[in-house]
Design an enzyme around this catalytic site. Structure first.
Site, PDB file in Angstrom:
ATOM      1  N   LYS A 132       0.623  -1.157  -0.141  1.00 28.39           N
ATOM      2  CA  LYS A 132      -0.006   0.090  -0.265  1.00 28.39           C
ATOM      3  C   LYS A 132       0.828   1.352  -0.016  1.00 28.39           C
ATOM      4  O   LYS A 132       0.434   2.237  -0.557  1.00 28.39           O
ATOM      5  CB  LYS A 132      -1.045   0.011   1.589  1.00 28.39           C
ATOM      6  CG  LYS A 132      -2.015  -0.986   1.084  1.00 28.39           C
ATOM      7  CD  LYS A 132      -2.991  -0.813   2.201  1.00 28.39           C
ATOM      8  CE  LYS A 132      -4.146  -1.875   2.082  1.00 28.39           C
ATOM      9  NZ  LYS A 132      -5.039  -1.728   3.326  1.00 28.39           N
TER      10      LYS A 132
ATOM     11  N   ASP B  77     -10.025   3.002   2.633  1.00 26.58           N
ATOM     12  CA  ASP B  77     -10.244   2.478   3.721  1.00 26.58           C
ATOM     13  C   ASP B  77     -11.047   3.422   4.640  1.00 26.58           C
ATOM     14  O   ASP B  77     -12.184   3.037   5.289  1.00 26.58           O
ATOM     15  CB  ASP B  77      -9.219   1.976   4.532  1.00 26.58           C
ATOM     16  CG  ASP B  77      -8.520   0.873   4.129  1.00 26.58           C
ATOM     17  OD1 ASP B  77      -9.284   0.099   3.382  1.00 26.58           O
ATOM     18  OD2 ASP B  77      -7.307   0.664   4.584  1.00 26.58           O
TER      19      ASP B  77
ATOM     20  N   GLY C 134      -2.716   0.578   9.563  1.00 29.73           N
ATOM     21  CA  GLY C 134      -2.978   1.143   8.416  1.00 29.73           C
ATOM     22  C   GLY C 134      -4.286   1.723   8.232  1.00 29.73           C
ATOM     23  O   GLY C 134      -4.748   2.825   7.888  1.00 29.73           O
TER      24      GLY C 134
ATOM     25  N   ILE D 139     -14.339  -2.797  12.673  1.00 27.95           N
ATOM     26  CA  ILE D 139     -13.802  -2.899  11.171  1.00 27.95           C
ATOM     27  C   ILE D 139     -13.336  -4.474  10.822  1.00 27.95           C
ATOM     28  O   ILE D 139     -13.413  -5.030   9.646  1.00 27.95           O
ATOM     29  CB  ILE D 139     -12.810  -2.181  11.011  1.00 27.95           C
ATOM     30  CG1 ILE D 139     -11.444  -2.555  11.278  1.00 27.95           C
ATOM     31  CG2 ILE D 139     -13.260  -0.540  11.343  1.00 27.95           C
ATOM     32  CD1 ILE D 139     -10.226  -1.812  10.513  1.00 27.95           C
TER      33      ILE D 139
HETATM   34  N1  LIG Z   1     -13.749  -3.903   7.203  1.00 28.25           N
HETATM   35  C1  LIG Z   1     -12.692  -3.566   6.376  1.00 28.25           C
HETATM   36  O1  LIG Z   1     -12.963  -3.115   5.186  1.00 28.25           O
HETATM   37  C2  LIG Z   1     -10.980  -3.643   6.728  1.00 28.25           C
HETATM   38  C3  LIG Z   1     -10.316  -2.795   5.763  1.00 28.25           C
HETATM   39  C4  LIG Z   1      -8.859  -3.026   6.109  1.00 28.25           C
HETATM   40  C5  LIG Z   1      -8.642  -3.667   7.535  1.00 28.25           C
HETATM   41  N2  LIG Z   1      -9.479  -4.269   8.225  1.00 28.25           N
HETATM   42  C6  LIG Z   1      -9.180  -4.889   9.354  1.00 28.25           C
HETATM   43  O2  LIG Z   1      -8.583  -4.032  10.192  1.00 28.25           O
HETATM   44  C7  LIG Z   1      -7.624  -4.770  11.210  1.00 28.25           C
HETATM   45  C8  LIG Z   1      -6.408  -3.906  10.988  1.00 28.25           C
HETATM   46  O3  LIG Z   1      -5.867  -3.843   9.895  1.00 28.25           O
HETATM   47  P1  LIG Z   1      -4.693  -2.908   9.501  1.00 28.25           P
HETATM   48  O4  LIG Z   1      -4.378  -3.132   8.214  1.00 28.25           O
HETATM   49  O5  LIG Z   1      -4.687  -1.338  10.102  1.00 28.25           O
HETATM   50  O6  LIG Z   1      -3.358  -3.658  10.293  1.00 28.25           O
HETATM   51  P2  LIG Z   1      -2.117  -2.927  11.092  1.00 28.25           P
HETATM   52  O7  LIG Z   1      -1.659  -1.793  10.040  1.00 28.25           O
HETATM   53  O8  LIG Z   1      -1.291  -4.204  11.235  1.00 28.25           O
HETATM   54  O9  LIG Z   1      -2.370  -2.434  12.273  1.00 28.25           O
HETATM   55  C9  LIG Z   1      -2.772  -3.188  13.359  1.00 28.25           C
HETATM   56  C10 LIG Z   1      -3.286  -2.445  14.721  1.00 28.25           C
HETATM   57  O10 LIG Z   1      -3.811  -3.361  15.713  1.00 28.25           O
HETATM   58  C11 LIG Z   1      -2.894  -2.951  16.970  1.00 28.25           C
HETATM   59  N3  LIG Z   1      -2.403  -4.271  17.483  1.00 28.25           N
HETATM   60  C12 LIG Z   1      -2.120  -5.520  16.953  1.00 28.25           C
HETATM   61  N4  LIG Z   1      -2.126  -6.306  17.696  1.00 28.25           N
HETATM   62  C13 LIG Z   1      -2.189  -5.677  19.069  1.00 28.25           C
HETATM   63  C14 LIG Z   1      -2.476  -6.445  20.464  1.00 28.25           C
HETATM   64  N5  LIG Z   1      -1.987  -7.519  20.752  1.00 28.25           N
HETATM   65  N6  LIG Z   1      -2.784  -5.406  21.465  1.00 28.25           N
HETATM   66  C15 LIG Z   1      -3.128  -3.976  21.061  1.00 28.25           C
HETATM   67  N7  LIG Z   1      -3.168  -3.637  19.884  1.00 28.25           N
HETATM   68  C16 LIG Z   1      -2.762  -4.623  18.774  1.00 28.25           C
HETATM   69  C17 LIG Z   1      -1.812  -2.459  16.486  1.00 28.25           C
HETATM   70  O11 LIG Z   1      -0.942  -1.524  17.378  1.00 28.25           O
HETATM   71  P3  LIG Z   1       0.339  -1.385  17.320  1.00 28.25           P
HETATM   72  O12 LIG Z   1       0.795  -0.090  16.421  1.00 28.25           O
HETATM   73  O13 LIG Z   1       1.061  -1.008  18.680  1.00 28.25           O
HETATM   74  O14 LIG Z   1       1.293  -2.452  16.537  1.00 28.25           O
HETATM   75  C18 LIG Z   1      -2.154  -1.557  15.285  1.00 28.25           C
HETATM   76  O15 LIG Z   1      -2.928  -0.200  15.657  1.00 28.25           O
HETATM   77  C19 LIG Z   1      -7.346  -6.086  10.642  1.00 28.25           C
HETATM   78  O16 LIG Z   1      -8.123  -7.122  11.434  1.00 28.25           O
HETATM   79  C20 LIG Z   1      -8.061  -6.025   9.064  1.00 28.25           C
HETATM   80  O17 LIG Z   1      -8.462  -7.196   8.709  1.00 28.25           O
HETATM   81  C21 LIG Z   1     -10.948  -4.312   7.851  1.00 28.25           C
END
Ligand SMILES: NC(=O)c1ccc[n+]([C@@H]2O[C@H](COP(=O)([O-])OP(=O)(O)OC[C@H]3O[C@@H](n4cnc5c(N)ncnc54)[C@H](OP(=O)(O)O)[C@@H]3O)[C@@H](O)[C@H]2O)c1
Length: 268
Positions: free
Chosen positions: A71, A108, A135, A221
């Site tokens: 991305k 997003d 992200g 989400i």
């Molecule tokens: N509905 C939709 O259309 C859609 C679209 C995009 C994504 N999503 C979903 O959104 C979620 C996040 O995606 P992303 O792309 O943003 O992932 P990402 O960039 O990897 O970010 C993950 C986030 O979760 C936090 N996190 C991860 N493990 C944790 C833990 N054990 N305790 C506390 N916080 C934790 C991270 O905090 P840190 O910064 O501290 O690591 C960060 O804020 C995923 O489940 C994805 O499937 C859904």
């Protein structure tokens, strides 16, 4: 039926086997009678430049969807970025123009906000607690501020990431009221889980659910499972809830509209 006239679209990812975008977008093309097909392309980060060079030259390619890990790298390689892509520095959709230019945008955040609105949840005067500054969380923070939420509090496991996000939003949208804070729901109208916590049954909850009040809307989400433990706990406490699929549904609509812009098959 794929013919010589069919316009090509792709999703670029590594790994790619798990993506659901081909099913969803191809169903949309069929439903809207658009002569186009979207195929998965497994592209490791090291091969991205070679693949992009080829895609730019492919005259019947309309564009592509982008997901992990490309991305940000693709945003840096686009010839033009939409406002959200520019502010966030990453894109999830790229349109190829007739002369081979790549125009990227990030949906997003807009998808999440539009999903809330289609379910009747207005953001005006609403104080939002956003859990997660990854992200998706970053894109949602910009979109919430842009959509006129009264305030946004960003709580993230790694606080430095929340602070950095808040600074970027303030710089892009000086009128926004946004700050980094703790995952404390008191004083907020909408709680958004944009962390990855909740995808696995053994995951911790992203906040202390005992502190939720029944007038707070709790939004997810995460799409799989559809009903996360957070949503269960919120419902049990009388809170209205909002599922992750609404974000995806609206993203598909926004992405296809963007991909088909200026194309002969464009659907309005
Ligand atoms: N509905 C939709 O259309 C859609 C679209 C995009 C994504 N999503 C979903 O959104 C979620 C996040 O995606 P992303 O792309 O943003 O992932 P990402 O960039 O990897 O970010 C993950 C986030 O979760 C936090 N996190 C991860 N493990 C944790 C833990 N054990 N305790 C506390 N916080 C934790 C991270 O905090 P840190 O910064 O501290 O690591 C960060 O804020 C995923 O489940 C994805 O499937 C859904």
């Amino acid at each position: 039926m794929i013919t010589g006239n069919t316009r090509l679209y792709a999703i670029l990812a590594d790994p790619v086997a798990q993506v659901r975008t081909p099913q969803v977008i191809n169903a949309w093309f069929r439903e809207h009678q658009v002569d186009a097909v979207l195929v998965p392309m497994h592209v490791p980060a090291g091969d991205l430049d070679a693949v992009l060079d080829a895609l730019r030259r492919m005259r019947n390619l309309g564009g592509f969807i982008v997901t992990v890990p490309h991305k940000t790298a693709i945003a840096e390689r686009c010839d033009e970025l939409g406002p959200a892509g520019q502010a966030i520095g990453s894109v999830n959709t790229v349109r190829r123009t007739a002369d081979g230019r790549l125009v990227g945008e990030m949906f997003d955040g807009a998808g999440f906000v539009s999903g809330l609105q289609t379910q009747g949840h207005d953001l005006a005067h609403k104080r939002v607690l956003l859990l997660g500054a990854g992200g998706a969380g970053s894109a949602i923070a910009f979109a919430l501020a842009q959509a006129g939420a009264a305030s946004v509090t960003v709580a993230n496991r790694t606080p430095a990431r929340a602070h950095a996000l808040v600074e970027r939003v303030r710089k892009a949208l000086p009128q926004a009221t946004i700050e980094a804070g703790a995952p404390e729901p008191e004083g907020h109208d909408i709680i958004v889980n944009a962390t990855s916590l909740g995808m696995r049954a053994e995951d911790a909850l992203p906040l202390d659910v005992e502190r939720l009040a029944p007038d707070m809307l709790v939004a997810e989400i995460i799409m799989k499972p559809e009903q996360t433990r957070l949503l269960d706990e919120a419902q049990r406490r009388g809170c209205p809830i909002h599922h992750g699929r609404h974000m995806l549904d609206r993203q598909v609509a926004l992405m296809t509209q963007f991909l088909l812009q200026g194309q002969p098959e464009a659907v309005n």
